[in-house]
Motif scaffolding. Structure first.
Motif, PDB file in Angstrom:
ATOM      1  N   GLU A   1      -0.967   8.681   6.174  1.00 16.93           N
ATOM      2  CA  GLU A   1      -0.981   7.276   7.094  1.00 16.93           C
ATOM      3  C   GLU A   1      -2.301   6.553   6.468  1.00 16.93           C
ATOM      4  O   GLU A   1      -2.235   5.258   6.459  1.00 16.93           O
ATOM      5  N   LYS A   2      -3.448   7.194   6.217  1.00 18.02           N
ATOM      6  CA  LYS A   2      -4.708   6.413   5.978  1.00 18.02           C
ATOM      7  C   LYS A   2      -4.442   5.857   4.644  1.00 18.02           C
ATOM      8  O   LYS A   2      -4.784   4.660   4.226  1.00 18.02           O
ATOM      9  N   LEU A   3      -3.782   6.328   3.607  1.00 13.47           N
ATOM     10  CA  LEU A   3      -3.559   6.010   2.106  1.00 13.47           C
ATOM     11  C   LEU A   3      -2.501   4.785   2.506  1.00 13.47           C
ATOM     12  O   LEU A   3      -2.782   3.706   1.886  1.00 13.47           O
ATOM     13  N   ALA A   4      -1.514   4.906   3.480  1.00  9.33           N
ATOM     14  CA  ALA A   4      -0.674   3.718   3.483  1.00  9.33           C
ATOM     15  C   ALA A   4      -1.338   2.616   4.212  1.00  9.33           C
ATOM     16  O   ALA A   4      -1.279   1.178   3.635  1.00  9.33           O
ATOM     17  N   ILE A   5      -2.164   2.816   5.046  1.00 12.59           N
ATOM     18  CA  ILE A   5      -2.705   1.466   5.766  1.00 12.59           C
ATOM     19  C   ILE A   5      -3.724   1.018   4.884  1.00 12.59           C
ATOM     20  O   ILE A   5      -4.271  -0.311   4.861  1.00 12.59           O
ATOM     21  N   ALA A   6      -4.363   1.693   3.853  1.00 14.28           N
ATOM     22  CA  ALA A   6      -5.355   1.044   3.141  1.00 14.28           C
ATOM     23  C   ALA A   6      -4.654   0.015   1.885  1.00 14.28           C
ATOM     24  O   ALA A   6      -5.354  -0.752   1.609  1.00 14.28           O
ATOM     25  N   ILE A   7      -3.341   0.071   2.014  1.00 20.69           N
ATOM     26  CA  ILE A   7      -2.846  -0.943   1.042  1.00 20.69           C
ATOM     27  C   ILE A   7      -1.541  -1.600   1.658  1.00 20.69           C
ATOM     28  O   ILE A   7      -1.139  -2.758   1.078  1.00 20.69           O
ATOM     29  N   GLY A   8      -1.250  -1.101   3.034  1.00 18.48           N
ATOM     30  CA  GLY A   8      -0.096  -1.854   3.656  1.00 18.48           C
ATOM     31  C   GLY A   8      -0.395  -1.996   5.181  1.00 18.48           C
ATOM     32  O   GLY A   8      -1.500  -1.765   5.814  1.00 18.48           O
ATOM     33  N   LYS A   9       0.524  -2.120   5.907  1.00 19.14           N
ATOM     34  CA  LYS A   9       0.599  -2.239   7.209  1.00 19.14           C
ATOM     35  C   LYS A   9       1.511  -1.631   8.052  1.00 19.14           C
ATOM     36  O   LYS A   9       1.335  -1.384   9.171  1.00 19.14           O
ATOM     37  N   LYS A  10       2.736  -1.491   7.614  1.00 22.33           N
ATOM     38  CA  LYS A  10       3.799  -0.969   8.356  1.00 22.33           C
ATOM     39  C   LYS A  10       4.048   0.575   8.021  1.00 22.33           C
ATOM     40  O   LYS A  10       4.595   0.803   6.979  1.00 22.33           O
ATOM     41  N   VAL A  11       3.895   1.417   8.967  1.00 18.81           N
ATOM     42  CA  VAL A  11       3.801   2.673   8.768  1.00 18.81           C
ATOM     43  C   VAL A  11       4.891   3.359   9.736  1.00 18.81           C
ATOM     44  O   VAL A  11       4.911   2.925  10.959  1.00 18.81           O
ATOM     45  N   TYR A  12       5.954   4.111   9.305  1.00 20.98           N
ATOM     46  CA  TYR A  12       6.748   5.010  10.242  1.00 20.98           C
ATOM     47  C   TYR A  12       6.682   6.373  10.003  1.00 20.98           C
ATOM     48  O   TYR A  12       6.719   6.924   8.815  1.00 20.98           O
ATOM     49  N   LYS A  13       6.857   7.107  11.169  1.00 16.48           N
ATOM     50  CA  LYS A  13       7.093   8.498  10.916  1.00 16.48           C
ATOM     51  C   LYS A  13       8.408   8.922  10.674  1.00 16.48           C
ATOM     52  O   LYS A  13       9.278   8.604  11.759  1.00 16.48           O
ATOM     53  N   VAL A  14       8.736   9.444   9.433  1.00 19.46           N
ATOM     54  CA  VAL A  14      10.402   9.565   9.390  1.00 19.46           C
ATOM     55  C   VAL A  14      10.699  11.015   8.792  1.00 19.46           C
ATOM     56  O   VAL A  14      10.221  11.364   7.797  1.00 19.46           O
ATOM     57  N   ASN A  15      11.554  11.772   9.515  1.00 20.74           N
ATOM     58  CA  ASN A  15      11.798  13.079   8.882  1.00 20.74           C
ATOM     59  C   ASN A  15      12.677  12.831   7.802  1.00 20.74           C
ATOM     60  O   ASN A  15      13.318  12.072   7.431  1.00 20.74           O
ATOM     61  N   SER A  16      13.009  14.180   7.037  1.00 19.35           N
ATOM     62  CA  SER A  16      13.864  14.219   5.953  1.00 19.35           C
ATOM     63  C   SER A  16      15.337  13.723   6.268  1.00 19.35           C
ATOM     64  O   SER A  16      15.989  13.118   5.751  1.00 19.35           O
ATOM     65  N   GLU A  17      15.943  14.217   7.425  1.00 18.66           N
ATOM     66  CA  GLU A  17      17.234  13.878   7.678  1.00 18.66           C
ATOM     67  C   GLU A  17      17.183  12.323   8.029  1.00 18.66           C
ATOM     68  O   GLU A  17      18.184  11.660   7.558  1.00 18.66           O
TER      69      GLU A  17
END
Length: 231
Positions: free
Chosen positions: A120-136
Protein backbone atom coordinates in the motif's frame (compact mmCIF):
# COMPACT_ATOMS: atom_id res chain seq x y z
CA UNK A 1 13.41 3.85 2.47
CA UNK A 2 11.96 0.81 0.71
CA UNK A 3 14.20 -1.07 -1.70
CA UNK A 4 12.39 -2.44 -4.76
CA UNK A 5 13.71 -4.84 -7.38
CA UNK A 6 11.81 -5.01 -10.65
CA UNK A 7 12.21 -8.24 -12.58
CA UNK A 8 11.28 -7.75 -16.22
CA UNK A 9 11.74 -5.22 -19.01
CA UNK A 10 8.24 -5.11 -20.49
CA UNK A 11 5.62 -2.36 -20.54
CA UNK A 12 4.54 -2.66 -16.90
CA UNK A 13 8.11 -2.84 -15.60
CA UNK A 14 9.11 0.11 -17.78
CA UNK A 15 6.44 2.42 -16.35
CA UNK A 16 6.83 1.22 -12.76
CA UNK A 17 10.59 1.72 -12.85
CA UNK A 18 10.26 5.29 -14.11
CA UNK A 19 7.54 6.09 -11.57
CA UNK A 20 9.54 4.69 -8.63
CA UNK A 21 12.64 6.60 -9.76
CA UNK A 22 10.84 9.84 -8.96
CA UNK A 23 10.14 8.87 -5.34
CA UNK A 24 12.88 9.69 -2.83
CA UNK A 25 11.64 7.06 -0.34
CA UNK A 26 12.04 4.24 -2.86
CA UNK A 27 15.35 2.75 -3.97
CA UNK A 28 14.54 0.94 -7.22
CA UNK A 29 16.64 -1.35 -9.40
CA UNK A 30 15.76 -3.50 -12.39
CA UNK A 31 16.97 -6.71 -14.01
CA UNK A 32 15.97 -8.74 -17.04
CA UNK A 33 13.93 -11.85 -16.19
CA UNK A 34 16.22 -13.88 -18.47
CA UNK A 35 19.29 -12.99 -16.40
CA UNK A 36 18.61 -14.29 -12.89
CA UNK A 37 22.10 -15.55 -12.04
CA UNK A 38 22.80 -12.64 -9.69
CA UNK A 39 19.62 -11.34 -8.07
CA UNK A 40 20.09 -8.23 -5.90
CA UNK A 41 18.43 -8.28 -2.49
CA UNK A 42 15.43 -6.00 -1.94
CA UNK A 43 12.59 -5.41 0.50
CA UNK A 44 10.08 -6.03 -2.30
CA UNK A 45 10.79 -7.96 -5.49
CA UNK A 46 8.19 -7.22 -8.17
CA UNK A 47 7.97 -9.76 -10.99
CA UNK A 48 6.55 -8.02 -14.07
CA UNK A 49 6.61 -10.82 -16.64
CA UNK A 50 4.07 -12.72 -18.73
CA UNK A 51 1.59 -14.88 -16.81
CA UNK A 52 3.11 -18.10 -18.13
CA UNK A 53 6.56 -17.11 -16.84
CA UNK A 54 5.57 -16.17 -13.28
CA UNK A 55 6.01 -19.63 -11.75
CA UNK A 56 9.38 -20.31 -13.39
CA UNK A 57 10.83 -16.88 -12.60
CA UNK A 58 9.57 -16.73 -9.02
CA UNK A 59 10.96 -20.19 -8.25
CA UNK A 60 14.47 -18.83 -8.83
CA UNK A 61 14.13 -15.88 -6.44
CA UNK A 62 15.11 -16.20 -2.77
CA UNK A 63 14.35 -12.62 -1.70
CA UNK A 64 12.12 -12.23 1.36
CA UNK A 65 9.01 -10.73 -0.28
CA UNK A 66 8.09 -11.50 -3.89
CA UNK A 67 5.01 -10.20 -5.72
CA UNK A 68 3.66 -10.41 -9.24
CA UNK A 69 1.71 -7.83 -11.27
CA UNK A 70 -0.75 -10.13 -13.03
CA UNK A 71 -4.51 -9.76 -12.99
CA UNK A 72 -5.09 -13.30 -14.19
CA UNK A 73 -2.86 -15.26 -11.78
CA UNK A 74 -3.55 -16.17 -8.15
CA UNK A 75 -1.11 -15.21 -5.42
CA UNK A 76 -0.10 -18.85 -4.90
CA UNK A 77 1.06 -19.22 -8.48
CA UNK A 78 4.22 -17.61 -7.18
CA UNK A 79 6.69 -20.46 -6.54
CA UNK A 80 9.12 -18.68 -4.22
CA UNK A 81 9.40 -20.21 -0.74
CA UNK A 82 9.30 -16.82 0.99
CA UNK A 83 6.46 -14.30 1.48
CA UNK A 84 4.14 -13.60 -1.44
CA UNK A 85 1.91 -10.80 -2.71
CA UNK A 86 0.26 -9.17 -5.72
CA UNK A 87 0.79 -5.63 -7.01
CA UNK A 88 -1.75 -5.47 -9.85
CA UNK A 89 -2.54 -2.25 -11.69
CA UNK A 90 -5.74 -2.36 -13.69
CA UNK A 91 -4.69 -0.51 -16.79
CA UNK A 92 -3.42 -1.13 -20.32
CA UNK A 93 0.29 -0.26 -20.58
CA UNK A 94 2.28 0.75 -23.65
CA UNK A 95 5.80 2.16 -23.54
CA UNK A 96 4.88 4.86 -26.05
CA UNK A 97 1.96 6.16 -23.93
CA UNK A 98 2.57 8.28 -20.81
CA UNK A 99 0.80 6.84 -17.76
CA UNK A 100 -0.89 8.91 -15.06
CA UNK A 101 -0.61 6.60 -12.06
CA UNK A 102 -2.94 8.81 -10.01
CA UNK A 103 -5.80 7.52 -12.19
CA UNK A 104 -4.86 3.84 -12.00
CA UNK A 105 -6.49 1.42 -9.52
CA UNK A 106 -3.89 -0.55 -7.55
CA UNK A 107 -5.33 -3.95 -6.57
CA UNK A 108 -3.21 -5.38 -3.79
CA UNK A 109 -2.99 -8.73 -2.02
CA UNK A 110 -0.70 -10.22 0.61
CA UNK A 111 -0.82 -13.07 3.09
CA UNK A 112 -0.43 -10.80 6.11
CA UNK A 113 -1.32 -7.27 7.19
CA UNK A 114 2.27 -6.03 7.42
CA UNK A 115 3.10 -7.03 3.85
CA UNK A 116 -0.13 -5.50 2.59
CA UNK A 117 0.80 -2.17 4.22
CA UNK A 118 4.19 -2.25 2.48
CA UNK A 119 2.49 -2.71 -0.89
CA UNK A 120 0.00 0.00 0.00
CA UNK A 121 2.86 2.38 0.80
CA UNK A 122 4.44 1.68 -2.60
CA UNK A 123 1.14 2.23 -4.39
CA UNK A 124 0.38 5.50 -2.59
CA UNK A 125 3.89 6.75 -3.34
CA UNK A 126 3.05 6.84 -7.05
CA UNK A 127 -0.76 6.71 -7.13
CA UNK A 128 -3.98 7.36 -5.22
CA UNK A 129 -6.48 4.56 -5.78
CA UNK A 130 -5.76 1.48 -3.66
CA UNK A 131 -8.03 -1.57 -3.30
CA UNK A 132 -7.69 -4.76 -1.29
CA UNK A 133 -8.55 -7.51 -3.78
CA UNK A 134 -8.09 -11.24 -3.22
CA UNK A 135 -7.19 -13.75 -5.95
CA UNK A 136 -10.77 -14.82 -6.73
CA UNK A 137 -11.96 -11.22 -6.91
CA UNK A 138 -9.00 -10.27 -9.10
CA UNK A 139 -9.79 -13.13 -11.50
CA UNK A 140 -13.33 -11.78 -11.92
CA UNK A 141 -12.03 -8.22 -12.25
CA UNK A 142 -9.58 -9.32 -14.92
CA UNK A 143 -12.21 -11.00 -17.09
CA UNK A 144 -14.44 -7.93 -16.67
CA UNK A 145 -11.51 -5.84 -17.86
CA UNK A 146 -11.12 -8.06 -20.93
CA UNK A 147 -14.73 -7.31 -21.86
CA UNK A 148 -14.55 -3.54 -21.36
CA UNK A 149 -11.04 -3.12 -22.79
CA UNK A 150 -9.80 -5.88 -25.10
CA UNK A 151 -13.18 -6.87 -26.54
CA UNK A 152 -14.36 -3.29 -26.93
CA UNK A 153 -11.11 -2.45 -28.71
CA UNK A 154 -11.72 -5.38 -31.05
CA UNK A 155 -15.13 -3.88 -31.83
CA UNK A 156 -13.33 -0.61 -32.63
CA UNK A 157 -11.27 -2.64 -35.12
CA UNK A 158 -14.42 -3.98 -36.76
CA UNK A 159 -15.79 -0.44 -36.95
CA UNK A 160 -12.54 0.72 -38.51
CA UNK A 161 -12.65 -2.14 -41.03
CA UNK A 162 -16.20 -1.22 -42.03
CA UNK A 163 -15.25 2.45 -42.46
CA UNK A 164 -12.20 1.54 -44.54
CA UNK A 165 -14.28 -0.73 -46.79
CA UNK A 166 -16.70 2.10 -47.52
CA UNK A 167 -14.07 4.85 -47.89
CA UNK A 168 -14.95 6.56 -44.61
CA UNK A 169 -12.63 8.01 -41.97
CA UNK A 170 -12.68 6.24 -38.59
CA UNK A 171 -12.15 9.72 -37.08
CA UNK A 172 -15.86 10.39 -37.63
CA UNK A 173 -16.65 7.78 -34.96
CA UNK A 174 -14.20 9.04 -32.32
CA UNK A 175 -16.52 11.67 -30.73
CA UNK A 176 -19.16 8.93 -30.33
CA UNK A 177 -16.62 6.60 -28.70
CA UNK A 178 -15.61 9.35 -26.26
CA UNK A 179 -19.23 10.22 -25.41
CA UNK A 180 -20.06 6.57 -24.75
CA UNK A 181 -17.11 6.31 -22.35
CA UNK A 182 -18.08 9.55 -20.60
CA UNK A 183 -21.68 8.42 -20.07
CA UNK A 184 -20.73 5.73 -17.57
CA UNK A 185 -19.37 8.44 -15.28
CA UNK A 186 -23.00 9.35 -14.50
CA UNK A 187 -25.08 6.41 -15.79
CA UNK A 188 -24.93 2.63 -15.33
CA UNK A 189 -24.02 0.78 -18.55
CA UNK A 190 -27.55 -0.62 -18.66
CA UNK A 191 -29.15 2.85 -18.56
CA UNK A 192 -26.65 4.20 -21.10
CA UNK A 193 -27.52 1.55 -23.70
CA UNK A 194 -28.88 2.95 -26.97
CA UNK A 195 -29.15 1.72 -30.55
CA UNK A 196 -31.37 -0.40 -32.80
CA UNK A 197 -31.14 -3.54 -30.64
CA UNK A 198 -32.57 -1.92 -27.51
CA UNK A 199 -35.21 -0.11 -29.61
CA UNK A 200 -36.15 -3.25 -31.52
CA UNK A 201 -35.61 -1.65 -34.94
CA UNK A 202 -35.68 -4.85 -37.00
CA UNK A 203 -35.50 -3.13 -40.39
CA UNK A 204 -32.35 -1.25 -39.38
CA UNK A 205 -30.83 -4.40 -37.92
CA UNK A 206 -31.40 -6.26 -41.19
CA UNK A 207 -29.93 -3.38 -43.19
CA UNK A 208 -26.82 -3.58 -41.01
CA UNK A 209 -26.52 -7.34 -41.44
CA UNK A 210 -26.70 -6.96 -45.22
CA UNK A 211 -23.57 -4.77 -45.11
CA UNK A 212 -21.45 -7.11 -43.00
CA UNK A 213 -19.19 -10.08 -43.62
CA UNK A 214 -20.30 -13.45 -42.28
CA UNK A 215 -17.99 -13.19 -39.27
CA UNK A 216 -19.18 -9.66 -38.51
CA UNK A 217 -22.80 -10.81 -38.85
CA UNK A 218 -22.25 -13.52 -36.21
CA UNK A 219 -20.80 -11.01 -33.74
CA UNK A 220 -23.53 -8.46 -34.50
CA UNK A 221 -26.30 -11.05 -33.97
CA UNK A 222 -24.86 -12.37 -30.71
CA UNK A 223 -24.55 -8.86 -29.27
CA UNK A 224 -27.96 -7.79 -30.55
CA UNK A 225 -29.65 -10.84 -29.01
CA UNK A 226 -27.85 -10.32 -25.70
CA UNK A 227 -28.89 -6.65 -25.55
CA UNK A 228 -32.50 -7.50 -26.35
CA UNK A 229 -32.60 -10.32 -23.80
CA UNK A 230 -30.99 -8.16 -21.13
CA UNK A 231 -28.23 -10.75 -20.58
Amino acid sequence: MISVLLVGKGNVAFHLYNAFLKVDEIDVSQINSRKLQNIPNADVTIIAVSDDAIAKVSAQIKNSFVVHTSGGCAIDELQNTTRKGVFYMLQSFSKEKIIDFSEIPFCLEAHNYKDFKVLEKLAIAIGKKVYKVNSEQRKALHVAAVFVNNFSNYLYKIGNDICHKHNLSFDILKPLIKETALKIETLTPEKAQTGPAIRGDQKTIQNHLDLLTKKQQEIYQILTKSIQNGD
